[in-house]
Design a protein around this motif. Sequence first.
Motif, PDB file in Angstrom:
ATOM      1  N   PRO A  37       0.797  -1.228   0.000  1.00  0.00           N
ATOM      2  CA  PRO A  37       0.000   0.000   0.000  1.00  0.00           C
ATOM      3  C   PRO A  37       0.833   1.282   0.000  1.00  0.00           C
ATOM      4  O   PRO A  37       0.295   2.366  -0.243  1.00  0.00           O
ATOM      5  CB  PRO A  37      -0.833  -0.111   1.284  1.00  0.00           C
ATOM      6  N   HIS A  38       2.136   1.165   0.236  1.00  0.00           N
ATOM      7  CA  HIS A  38       3.006   2.347   0.177  1.00  0.00           C
ATOM      8  C   HIS A  38       3.464   2.650  -1.250  1.00  0.00           C
ATOM      9  O   HIS A  38       4.104   3.673  -1.486  1.00  0.00           O
ATOM     10  CB  HIS A  38       4.222   2.159   1.091  1.00  0.00           C
ATOM     11  N   HIS A  39       3.144   1.761  -2.210  1.00  0.00           N
ATOM     12  CA  HIS A  39       3.465   2.006  -3.619  1.00  0.00           C
ATOM     13  C   HIS A  39       2.336   2.817  -4.243  1.00  0.00           C
ATOM     14  O   HIS A  39       1.385   2.270  -4.779  1.00  0.00           O
ATOM     15  CB  HIS A  39       3.627   0.691  -4.386  1.00  0.00           C
ATOM     16  N   ALA A  40       2.425   4.126  -4.175  1.00  0.00           N
ATOM     17  CA  ALA A  40       1.356   5.005  -4.660  1.00  0.00           C
ATOM     18  C   ALA A  40       1.868   5.841  -5.833  1.00  0.00           C
ATOM     19  O   ALA A  40       2.538   6.859  -5.639  1.00  0.00           O
ATOM     20  CB  ALA A  40       0.859   5.906  -3.531  1.00  0.00           C
ATOM     21  N   ASP A  41       1.600   5.362  -7.024  1.00  0.00           N
ATOM     22  CA  ASP A  41       1.887   6.071  -8.269  1.00  0.00           C
ATOM     23  C   ASP A  41       3.344   6.527  -8.381  1.00  0.00           C
ATOM     24  O   ASP A  41       4.226   5.708  -8.411  1.00  0.00           O
ATOM     25  CB  ASP A  41       0.884   7.188  -8.478  1.00  0.00           C
ATOM     26  N   LEU A  42       3.641   7.801  -8.444  1.00  0.00           N
ATOM     27  CA  LEU A  42       5.022   8.260  -8.609  1.00  0.00           C
ATOM     28  C   LEU A  42       5.429   9.042  -7.372  1.00  0.00           C
ATOM     29  O   LEU A  42       4.805  10.055  -7.029  1.00  0.00           O
ATOM     30  CB  LEU A  42       5.154   9.139  -9.856  1.00  0.00           C
ATOM     31  N   TRP A  43       6.505   8.574  -6.706  1.00  0.00           N
ATOM     32  CA  TRP A  43       6.917   9.190  -5.450  1.00  0.00           C
ATOM     33  C   TRP A  43       8.433   9.186  -5.352  1.00  0.00           C
ATOM     34  O   TRP A  43       9.144   8.616  -6.178  1.00  0.00           O
ATOM     35  CB  TRP A  43       6.292   8.446  -4.272  1.00  0.00           C
ATOM     36  N   PHE A  44       8.942   9.823  -4.263  1.00  0.00           N
ATOM     37  CA  PHE A  44      10.386   9.909  -4.037  1.00  0.00           C
ATOM     38  C   PHE A  44      10.638   9.866  -2.533  1.00  0.00           C
ATOM     39  O   PHE A  44      10.221  10.766  -1.802  1.00  0.00           O
ATOM     40  CB  PHE A  44      10.928  11.217  -4.630  1.00  0.00           C
ATOM     41  N   ASN A  45      11.306   8.797  -2.063  1.00  0.00           N
ATOM     42  CA  ASN A  45      11.714   8.722  -0.660  1.00  0.00           C
ATOM     43  C   ASN A  45      12.716   7.573  -0.484  1.00  0.00           C
ATOM     44  O   ASN A  45      13.201   7.015  -1.467  1.00  0.00           O
ATOM     45  CB  ASN A  45      10.511   8.607   0.284  1.00  0.00           C
ATOM     46  N   PHE A  69      11.102   5.906   5.472  1.00  0.00           N
ATOM     47  CA  PHE A  69      10.114   6.717   4.767  1.00  0.00           C
ATOM     48  C   PHE A  69       9.443   5.937   3.647  1.00  0.00           C
ATOM     49  O   PHE A  69       8.319   6.234   3.269  1.00  0.00           O
ATOM     50  CB  PHE A  69      10.784   7.981   4.194  1.00  0.00           C
ATOM     51  N   TRP A  70      10.120   4.943   3.102  1.00  0.00           N
ATOM     52  CA  TRP A  70       9.605   4.189   1.945  1.00  0.00           C
ATOM     53  C   TRP A  70       8.371   3.364   2.290  1.00  0.00           C
ATOM     54  O   TRP A  70       7.371   3.372   1.579  1.00  0.00           O
ATOM     55  CB  TRP A  70      10.703   3.294   1.399  1.00  0.00           C
ATOM     56  N   ASN A  71       8.427   2.592   3.371  1.00  0.00           N
ATOM     57  CA  ASN A  71       7.399   1.600   3.689  1.00  0.00           C
ATOM     58  C   ASN A  71       6.229   2.133   4.511  1.00  0.00           C
ATOM     59  O   ASN A  71       5.327   1.371   4.856  1.00  0.00           O
ATOM     60  CB  ASN A  71       8.038   0.418   4.425  1.00  0.00           C
ATOM     61  N   ASN A  72       6.222   3.402   4.814  1.00  0.00           N
ATOM     62  CA  ASN A  72       5.161   3.936   5.676  1.00  0.00           C
ATOM     63  C   ASN A  72       3.828   4.033   4.939  1.00  0.00           C
ATOM     64  O   ASN A  72       3.757   4.446   3.784  1.00  0.00           O
ATOM     65  CB  ASN A  72       5.550   5.328   6.180  1.00  0.00           C
ATOM     66  N   SER A  73       2.764   3.611   5.610  1.00  0.00           N
ATOM     67  CA  SER A  73       1.400   3.730   5.093  1.00  0.00           C
ATOM     68  C   SER A  73       0.435   3.552   6.252  1.00  0.00           C
ATOM     69  O   SER A  73       0.831   3.207   7.375  1.00  0.00           O
ATOM     70  CB  SER A  73       1.122   2.678   4.010  1.00  0.00           C
ATOM     71  N   ASP A  74      -0.847   3.753   5.979  1.00  0.00           N
ATOM     72  CA  ASP A  74      -1.859   3.545   7.014  1.00  0.00           C
ATOM     73  C   ASP A  74      -2.005   2.076   7.387  1.00  0.00           C
ATOM     74  O   ASP A  74      -2.682   1.752   8.366  1.00  0.00           O
ATOM     75  CB  ASP A  74      -3.219   4.083   6.544  1.00  0.00           C
ATOM     76  N   ALA A  97      20.474   0.712   1.405  1.00  0.00           N
ATOM     77  CA  ALA A  97      19.228  -0.036   1.593  1.00  0.00           C
ATOM     78  C   ALA A  97      18.581  -0.288   0.236  1.00  0.00           C
ATOM     79  O   ALA A  97      18.767   0.472  -0.709  1.00  0.00           O
ATOM     80  CB  ALA A  97      18.269   0.728   2.510  1.00  0.00           C
ATOM     81  N   LYS A  98      17.781  -1.333   0.157  1.00  0.00           N
ATOM     82  CA  LYS A  98      17.207  -1.767  -1.119  1.00  0.00           C
ATOM     83  C   LYS A  98      16.077  -0.874  -1.612  1.00  0.00           C
ATOM     84  O   LYS A  98      15.914  -0.681  -2.821  1.00  0.00           O
ATOM     85  CB  LYS A  98      16.693  -3.209  -0.982  1.00  0.00           C
ATOM     86  N   ASP A  99      15.269  -0.333  -0.709  1.00  0.00           N
ATOM     87  CA  ASP A  99      14.055   0.371  -1.122  1.00  0.00           C
ATOM     88  C   ASP A  99      14.268   1.876  -1.229  1.00  0.00           C
ATOM     89  O   ASP A  99      14.382   2.579  -0.224  1.00  0.00           O
ATOM     90  CB  ASP A  99      12.918   0.065  -0.152  1.00  0.00           C
TER      91      ASP A  99
END
Length: 354
Positions: free
Chosen positions: A95-103, A112-117, A197-199
């Motif tokens: 759920p943290h994969h939301a369209d186009l982002w940068f972190n 910061f990468w894996n954070n979501s609700d 880190a990988k992500d």
Amino acid sequence: MRIAIAGAAFILVGVGVFLTSFVFAGSQPPERVSVVVNKQARRVDISIDGQPFTSYIWPTTLKKPVLYPLRTAKGTIITRGFPLEHRPGERIDHPHHADLWFNYENVNGIDFWNNSDAIKPERAPKMGTIVQRAILSAKGGSQHGELDVETDWVTFEKKVLLNEHTHFVFRGGPGFRSVDRITTLRALDEKVSFPDAKDGMLGLRVIRALEIPSDKPEIFADASGHATTVAKLDNTGVNGTYLTSEGKKGDAAWGTRGRWCSLSGMVGDEPVTITILDHPENPGFPTYWHARGYGLFAANPLGQKAFSNGKEELNFFLAPHASVTFRYRILISSAILTPEATEAAYKDFVAAYH
């Protein structure tokens, strides 16, 4: 890229705003690219030739601002709906994969990468959020539109680790759309470390049709060992394939370096190629490609150990008050681009920011 100028009329499309104007001979060229701010709706809408292209949004349901959705010149959406909307037949993993982002997944130990609700409450103190602070500038034009934003990278305890300034440039013409993302990260009063880190860092999650076909359930784990099961899905119409500047194809593109990487396939009856272009002045150039068959298309210049089987490692850091800039172009073509055409687009990008 040379972009043809549209005719006498132009349309600016925003949320609830429709404005039509006529340009007469001898006046300024029509504003083909519009950039319309709606702070109350937490979005900036970008249209080209009167048609929606994408929106910069910072909804309360996400932990970072994103561009959502991205469309081709023909209006075809090429980014996944989840977690912002549900579409039949799409995966609902990550759920943290939301369209186009940068972190990035490790900034002074904060993820910061894996954070979501969807994260468990006990993991929250280790998670970071990118908070929208200001729209500094938004302007359209006959050749391109521009958007400048300011955000902060904030810990669970509300401590600001980084200040971010991002400059977006939006372009489009017959058969293509593009986004330039120029992001500068600045440390405040203390050193900021980005352990290998990988992500990370520039992430894009695509629609089902552009995934690589898979006939088995898959499980993917992050650096902390948290697993996500990706269920087997119907492969009808699924035909994506990666290609890097070094000739790596399909699943073989993952974990390799390249100055560019493309993802191409048919979306319905439209040929589509999405290309991410790296820049020689970026840290870690040429970037490693975190390009997964299930639809994650990411450039990670700071994570090298996982991709090189431990042969390389980059533990990047910023001294207090120091800054670093990352430059990328995302090119969306309504064609299956040849390597030669992609290389020409890459040289055009490099020349624009040299």
